[in-house]
Design an enzyme around this catalytic site. Structure first.
Site, short mmCIF file in Angstrom:
data_model
loop_
_atom_site.label_atom_id
_atom_site.label_comp_id
_atom_site.label_asym_id
_atom_site.label_seq_id
_atom_site.Cartn_x
_atom_site.Cartn_y
_atom_site.Cartn_z
CG HIS A 127 -1.91 -1.12 1.24
ND1 HIS A 127 -2.73 -1.42 0.19
CD2 HIS A 127 -2.16 -2.06 2.19
CE1 HIS A 127 -3.45 -2.49 0.48
NE2 HIS A 127 -3.13 -2.91 1.69
CG HIS A 163 -6.52 -5.34 2.03
ND1 HIS A 163 -5.91 -6.11 3.00
CD2 HIS A 163 -7.71 -4.94 2.54
CE1 HIS A 163 -6.70 -6.17 4.06
NE2 HIS A 163 -7.80 -5.48 3.81
CG ASP A 250 -4.81 -9.90 4.04
OD1 ASP A 250 -4.44 -10.52 3.02
OD2 ASP A 250 -4.59 -8.68 4.20
C1 SP5 Z 1 -0.97 -5.00 4.18
C2 SP5 Z 1 -2.44 -5.01 4.52
O1 SP5 Z 1 -3.05 -6.07 4.53
N1 SP5 Z 1 -2.99 -3.85 4.85
C3 SP5 Z 1 -4.38 -3.80 5.13
C4 SP5 Z 1 -4.78 -2.46 5.59
C5 SP5 Z 1 -6.27 -2.42 5.75
N2 SP5 Z 1 -6.62 -1.83 6.97
C6 SP5 Z 1 -7.99 -1.45 7.04
C7 SP5 Z 1 -8.76 -2.37 7.92
C8 SP5 Z 1 -9.39 -1.66 9.05
C9 SP5 Z 1 -9.83 -2.69 10.03
N3 SP5 Z 1 -10.04 -2.13 11.34
C10 SP5 Z 1 -11.40 -2.18 11.73
C11 SP5 Z 1 -11.51 -2.05 13.21
C12 SP5 Z 1 -12.93 -1.90 13.59
N4 SP5 Z 1 -13.04 -1.69 14.98
ZN ZN Z 2 -4.08 -7.06 3.11
#
Ligand code: SP5
Ligand code: ZN
Length: 309
Positions: A127, A163, A250
């Site tokens: 990213h 992602h 993931d």
């Molecule tokens: C490298 C990679 O896999 N980066 C992923 C970044 C995505 N992050 C966004 C996800 C947000 C999740 N958090 C939600 C918490 C709700 N309480």
């Molecule tokens: Zn990811």
């Protein structure tokens, strides 16, 4: 270990940070059980290899800002960042630099004739763009490796993180010498929201050298695998000399932030399919947050890759 933010900001609120040091430890522990695996420490590389894909000012900012932070602080810069998912800590620059050293060490092994190398690194990278951090990423490890390898031959990147790798896509969007192919969750529903759509195919000379397979949020193994095979065919047509895999786990069914319907044993099939290309392959760790099962997932993945490697 020196980069361990204690929270991210999600819709303005503090939220737990899933990208933790244990992710790597748990994978290493499982892979060390196999005698055929040789563990190698990274060598240090000149920063010029990172500057080949990142702006110098951005790197200087990362380094200087890390230097002045207190060890327990989580800092959210107002610039050089695309979202609130990549806080800086005092160890951020040195950890990100070492992750880049890990992939450069891996890439050098491919140049020397190794067929399969796993750059087990964090923080992840896909990213991060030329001058921005975001989504747990600071330095784009896959892009650093691809740029390095492109000096020695044709490099293709297969991104199987849940992602879309917006940074990697953007860095090479107008180039025909590096192919980017990605399978990921529909960006109209999931991070990074702004890119990863199927109509993004590259621009100018790079037209046709960017391929996005966005998939429904709860994609099953069957659909995933048939899509992966299409992606691999696309890579084959490019006739690469090197394959870089942005390996995110993931996509796993129990991942806390991503999650297709993929089971642990399915990663062996993904490994086999990738190995069927018979290309010198550099695996680069991206995401994957179900720490409890990451070791088993990586184990299956590597077993699949080794069958035909
Ligand atoms: C490298 C990679 O896999 N980066 C992923 C970044 C995505 N992050 C966004 C996800 C947000 C999740 N958090 C939600 C918490 C709700 N309480
Ligand atoms: Zn990811």
């Amino acid at each position: 270990m020196v980069h361990a933010p204690s929270y991210e900001i999600y819709d303005g609120e503090r939220s737990s940070y899933p990208e933790v040091p244990d992710r790597i430890e748990t994978i290493a522990t499982v892979l060390r059980k196999y005698r055929q695996h040789t563990f190698v420490s990274p060598k240090q590389f000149d920063q010029k290899y990172i500057e080949a894909v990142h702006h110098k000012n951005y790197l200087r900012y990362l380094r200087k800002r890390s230097d002045v932070l207190k060890t327990d602080s989580n800092f959210f810069p107002s610039y050089f960042m695309t979202d609130t998912y990549a806080p800086m800590t005092s160890g951020t620059f040195s950890a990100a630099k070492e992750a880049a050293d890990i992939v450069l060490t891996g890439a050098s092994f491919l140049v020397q004739g190794e067929k399969l190398v796993y750059s087990l690194c964090r923080p992840p990278g896909h990213h991060a763009d030329a001058s921005s951090m975001g989504g747990y990423c600071y330095i784009n490890n896959a892009a650093v490796a691809a740029q390095f390898l492109s000096q020695k031959g044709r490099a293709a990147i297969l991104d199987i993180d849940y992602h879309h790798g917006n940074g990697t896509q953007h860095m090479f969007y107008d180039r025909s010498d590096i192919l980017y192919v990605s399978l990921h969750a529909d960006p109209s529903r999931k991070y990074p929201y702004i890119s990863g759509f199927r109509d993004e195919i590259g621009i100018g000379e790079g037209k046709g050298y960017n391929k996005n397979y966005s998939l429904p949020l709860h994609t099953s193994g069957n659909i995933y695998r048939s899509t992966l095979k299409k992606g691999l065919k696309y890579i084959q047509k490019f006739i690469p000399d090197f394959l870089i895999v942005s390996a995110g786990f993931d996509t796993y069914m129990h991942d806390p932030i991503g999650g297709f319907k993929l089971e642990v044993s399915f990663y062996q099939k993904i490994g086999q399919d990738i190995a069927s290309l018979s290309l010198p392959t550099l695996l680069i760790q991206e995401g994957g947050y179900c720490v409890k099962d990451l070791g088993k997932i990586a184990e299956q993945f590597v077993l699949g890759l080794e069958e035909k490697a």
